[in-house]
Scaffold this active site. Structure first.
Site, PDB file in Angstrom:
ATOM      1  N   ASP A  36       0.830  -1.216   0.000  1.00  0.00           N
ATOM      2  CA  ASP A  36       0.000   0.000   0.000  1.00  0.00           C
ATOM      3  C   ASP A  36       0.862   1.263   0.000  1.00  0.00           C
ATOM      4  O   ASP A  36       0.339   2.376  -0.034  1.00  0.00           O
ATOM      5  CB  ASP A  36      -0.909   0.031   1.242  1.00  0.00           C
ATOM      6  CG  ASP A  36      -2.124  -0.876   1.092  1.00  0.00           C
ATOM      7  OD1 ASP A  36      -2.296  -1.438  -0.004  1.00  0.00           O
ATOM      8  OD2 ASP A  36      -2.873  -1.035   2.067  1.00  0.00           O
ATOM      9  N   ASP A 296      -8.868  26.940 -40.373  1.00  0.00           N
ATOM     10  CA  ASP A 296      -8.318  25.734 -39.748  1.00  0.00           C
ATOM     11  C   ASP A 296      -9.326  25.096 -38.804  1.00  0.00           C
ATOM     12  O   ASP A 296      -9.518  23.880 -38.803  1.00  0.00           O
ATOM     13  CB  ASP A 296      -7.045  26.074 -38.955  1.00  0.00           C
ATOM     14  CG  ASP A 296      -5.875  26.366 -39.869  1.00  0.00           C
ATOM     15  OD1 ASP A 296      -5.816  25.735 -40.937  1.00  0.00           O
ATOM     16  OD2 ASP A 296      -5.043  27.208 -39.527  1.00  0.00           O
ATOM     17  N   GLY A 431      -7.241  15.177 -42.760  1.00  0.00           N
ATOM     18  CA  GLY A 431      -7.278  14.249 -43.888  1.00  0.00           C
ATOM     19  C   GLY A 431      -6.232  14.495 -44.946  1.00  0.00           C
ATOM     20  O   GLY A 431      -5.477  13.599 -45.316  1.00  0.00           O
ATOM     21  N   MET A 432      -6.140  15.712 -45.461  1.00  0.00           N
ATOM     22  CA  MET A 432      -5.216  15.994 -46.557  1.00  0.00           C
ATOM     23  C   MET A 432      -3.769  15.837 -46.105  1.00  0.00           C
ATOM     24  O   MET A 432      -2.943  15.297 -46.821  1.00  0.00           O
ATOM     25  CB  MET A 432      -5.464  17.416 -47.091  1.00  0.00           C
ATOM     26  CG  MET A 432      -4.640  17.756 -48.310  1.00  0.00           C
ATOM     27  SD  MET A 432      -4.781  16.513 -49.625  1.00  0.00           S
ATOM     28  CE  MET A 432      -6.469  16.770 -50.127  1.00  0.00           C
TER      29      MET A 432
END
EC number: 1.3.7.7
Length: 510
Positions: A36, A296, A431-432
């Site tokens: 503990d 953005d 994504g790009m």
């Protein structure tokens, strides 16, 4: 008590020790068996501090079980009193040693007779509360003890300061960016013309707790720790408190307006109005308001996210994502089951579903089912995100070493809005960008892995099917792969060919 290899909120004694070690010149004695006593190692590893963790373990072993604990516990308290000369020695059992049902208060009373330090037994039910509840209770207990002591000695400071002043309650060790948040709050309050009277427990002295009533009001930045203390001070000394977390532009504005309301209710001779300050900070200091309107951030509109953490940070993050960035929160959740009603009330209307659990497997299954574009959670959600190849921004404790940064990274106030905007934007895979990296990096260096929480897979992909899969842009490839494998399992297909891929696409209605 339960066996788990991951817990969001630890056992009660960890919360008590976190509060004790946050104060300066306080020593904690933990009455516990070996096993503990991991708190010392955990705090020494994570917190960027030069001082040793002031915790001593009074070990429960076979000799103690045979003879009783009193002699050993009292000896440890008196020894540390002579060696360390602390202002306070706090004794806490653990859930394991509580099974012995010993009269620890009797041990404390006896040790107090031989010690120059104050000696206190942590008044916590180790079977009923978790780490955060115990921390809240322990902080209130220590504050109450020293205020009552000052009242008996007739040296309690109740005369208010001339200028507006405040106590900050609930900043403590191993908290999520707590030291950075405290610094940012001090800057914000200073700009509003408010002095900070005391910050407890982090870096505070128990001898200064008698000065708490001198402040005009209290601030509780996090619901988890400090609220009980604020309620106690309000009841005893009619001190109002502000419990709005200034995280994000909207809540920071609400926080400042609430402070103005409190000051106007106390000081009738002056009028406090911070509208000009709010406008200036929102437009010129915080980049988040401008960023939210940029192209953005608009690329993130209606992207799906999952939020999970303690009640304070999960609620604030959910509201920031939805209100300030236009991101859809598919699920908001917390492990603070004791605060479930408040959490549901706060996130109502901001998310599709709510999950309140301290079981990390339920959270992992929920994330795998929803397939969000990004996760905002604890260290555990970071692990889940890595397994599912979903980016994760860490927004709440429990966290690992990388979220105890040496650099200045607050989450509260106007500088905090900049940090959060960066975290959100960098957490989403664009994504790009992902597609371009794959085009120039070449597909031969990128291996497609199974996107599920279970690592075993009996499905085989043909070379042609794998090649076809690699032609799909990276930001949707994982979803296509999972849908195809799901279709294959439903139809008991072992080998996935191009024909199976097209059949899966048709069945999905794509």
């Amino acid at each position: 008590m339960k066996l788990a290899y991951w817990m969001y909120a630890g056992p009660a004694h960890i919360g008590t020790l976190r509060v004790a070690t946050s104060f300066k010149n306080v020593h904690a004695i933990m009455h516990a068996p070996l096993g503990d006593d991991y708190f010392n190692v955990m705090r020494s590893m994570l917190e960027r501090e030069r001082d040793f963790t002031p915790v001593t373990t009074s070990i429960v072993d076979r000799h103690v079980l045979a003879r009783g604990s009193q002699e050993k516990v009292v000896e440890n308290i008196t020894r540390k009193d002579k060696e360390e000369l602390p202002d306070l020695i706090l004794l806490t059992p653990t859930c394991t040693s509580s099974i012995l049902q010993e009269d620890l208060q009797n041990f404390v009373d006896r040790a107090a007779m031989e010690s120059k330090s104050d000696v206190l037994l942590a008044d916590v039910n180790h079977y009923r509360v978790n780490e955060l509840q115990a921390a809240d209770r322990t902080l209130e207990q220590i504050v109450r003890f020293y205020i009552e002591k000052a009242q008996k000695q007739n040296n309690l400071s109740t005369t208010k300061t001339i200028k507006p002043s405040v106590n900050i309650l609930g900043m403590f060790t191993l908290g999520f960016h707590n030291q950075h948040d405290c610094r940012e709050l001090k800057i914000l309050l200073n700009q509003l013309g408010i002095t900070v009277n005391e910050v407890i427990p982090e870096g505070g002295s128990v001898l200064n707790l008698k000065n708490l009533p001198k402040a005009w009001f209290n601030i509780v930045p996090y619901r988890e720790v400090g609220l009980m203390t604020a309620v106690y001070l309000e009841k005893e000394f009619q001190m109002p408190y502000v419990d709005i977390t200034p995280m994000g532009i909207v809540q920071t504005e609400s926080f400042i307006r609430q402070i103005a309301n409190v000051l106007n209710s106390i000081d009738k001779t002056n009028s406090y109005n911070f509208d000009q300050y709010i406008d200036q900070q929102t437009i010129y200091v915080s980049q988040a308001a401008w960023f939210a309107r940029s192209i953005d951030c608009q690329n993130l509109t209606n992207k799906k996210a999952v939020v999970f953490g303690d009640a304070t940070h999960a609620v604030a993050m959910t509201k920031i994502l939805v209100r300030e960035m236009g991101i859809r929160v598919a699920c908001a959740g917390t492990y603070c089951q004791h605060d479930a009603d408040w959490f549901r009330e706060q996130v109502w209307g901001f998310c599709d579903e709510v999950l309140i659990t301290d079981d990390h497997t339920q959270v992992g299954d929920m994330i795998a089912r929803i397939e969000p574009s990004a996760i905002f959670g604890t260290q555990m959600e970071r692990h889940v995100g890595k397994r599912l190849d979903i980016p994760c921004g860490v927004i709440s404790a429990p966290v690992h070493i990388q979220n105890f940064p040496l650099g200045y990274r607050p989450f509260l106030g106007y500088e905090g809005t900049n940090q959060i905007a960066d975290l959100v934007y960098n957490s989403f895979t664009l994504g790009m960008e992902d597609h371009l990296l794959e085009i120039f990096g070449g597909h031969d260096s990128k291996e497609v892995i199974t996107k599920s929480l279970s690592t075993d897979s009996e499905l085989n992909w043909t070379i042609e099917a794998t090649s076809e899969l690699n032609k799909i842009p990276g930001f949707v490839r994982g979803k296509v792969k999972r849908n195809t494998e799901k279709f294959a399992r439903q139809n008991k297909i072992i080998t996935i060919s191009i024909d199976v891929m097209y059949a899966a696409k048709e069945s999905a209605g794509a």
